[in-house]
Motif scaffolding. Structure first.
Motif, short mmCIF file in Angstrom:
data_model
loop_
_atom_site.label_atom_id
_atom_site.label_comp_id
_atom_site.label_asym_id
_atom_site.label_seq_id
_atom_site.Cartn_x
_atom_site.Cartn_y
_atom_site.Cartn_z
N SER A 246 6.39 -0.57 -38.15
CA SER A 246 5.15 -1.14 -38.68
C SER A 246 4.22 0.01 -39.07
N HIS B 198 1.91 -5.46 -48.31
CA HIS B 198 1.19 -5.18 -47.06
C HIS B 198 1.93 -5.79 -45.87
N ASN B 199 2.36 -7.04 -46.01
CA ASN B 199 3.04 -7.71 -44.90
C ASN B 199 4.35 -7.01 -44.53
N SER C 215 2.47 -4.54 -41.92
CA SER C 215 2.65 -5.42 -40.76
C SER C 215 4.08 -5.41 -40.21
N LYS D 227 6.77 -7.08 -41.41
CA LYS D 227 7.50 -8.34 -41.51
C LYS D 227 8.75 -8.17 -42.37
#
Length: 216
Positions: free
Chosen positions: A83, A177-178, A182, A184
């Motif tokens: 991450s 971004h995710n 993050s 994901k």
């Protein structure tokens, strides 16, 4: 008033009405023509300005990898988690795991099955390291190019881009971004429908083509 005079007055009135109506129609036609020409010029200006900007943006979004490091690591037992763009931390963790596995491999009290399992685990991590290093390189290049785009061409984009294109770009930014901040999953890299990055990239490209009137 004599009949010829009445006829003359009616004729003159009709001529005046025709002249006035014709003048009004001519004015309206000229106004419409001017508006149409202005609209066409605006469309041409928009297309001229956006052609290069959209072409540049497409080349940048195609640089982004279509998978997260966590997607690459998902088949590895006790894999480190990724991450916040911490590629190096993941690579170091894999190095430590490989080192520990090699130590186990070099012990004398392991059977063939255990040895085979350890060799597979080491190979999987080596493969993951190469894929993650490639992923890191592509992501950093794409990120740098997009930051450059935002400093140079984003002004023209914000001025001329259609609302659908703006919305699609925001959606693409959210997906990036995710996935890379993050941590994901992006989904299977080979799946053009369900992979989040590939789907949002395709949606953005299609919206840009539509905004320029490209249908084929």
């Amino acid at each position: 008033m004599s009949e010829p005079m009445v006829i003359a007055l009616i004729s003159a009135g009709a001529t005046l009405i025709v002249t006035v109506v014709t003048s009004i129609l001519n004015v309206r036609t000229e106004v419409f023509r001017n508006k149409f020409n202005t609209h066409q010029k605006r469309l041409e200006t928009k297309k001229e300005n956006l052609n290069n900007v959209y072409r540049q943006l497409i080349s940048i979004i195609n640089l982004y990898p279509s998978s997260s490091p966590n997607d690459i690591l998902k088949h590895i037992e006790h894999a480190p988690g990724y991450s916040m763009e911490y590629y190096d931390a993941v690579l170091r963790s894999l190095d430590h795991q490989i080192e520990n596995l090699k130590k186990q491999l070099n012990t004398n009290n392991i059977n063939y099955e255990q040895k085979s399992h350890l060799e597979i685990e080491i190979s999987n991590r080596e493969y993951a390291k190469n894929k993650i290093s490639e992923n890191k390189k592509r992501y950093n290049i794409a990120k740098a190019e997009y930051e450059k785009f935002c400093k140079t061409d984003k002004v023209v984009f914000d001025l001329y881009a259609g609302q659908e294109v703006r919305n699609s770009l925001v959606s693409f930014e959210v997906v990036i971004h995710n996935v890379f901040i993050s941590g994901k999953s992006a989904g299977e890299e080979s799946d053009p429908i369900n992979n989040l990055i590939r789907a949002s990239r395709r949606s953005l490209i299609n919206s840009m083509r539509s905004d320029l009137g490209i249908t084929d």
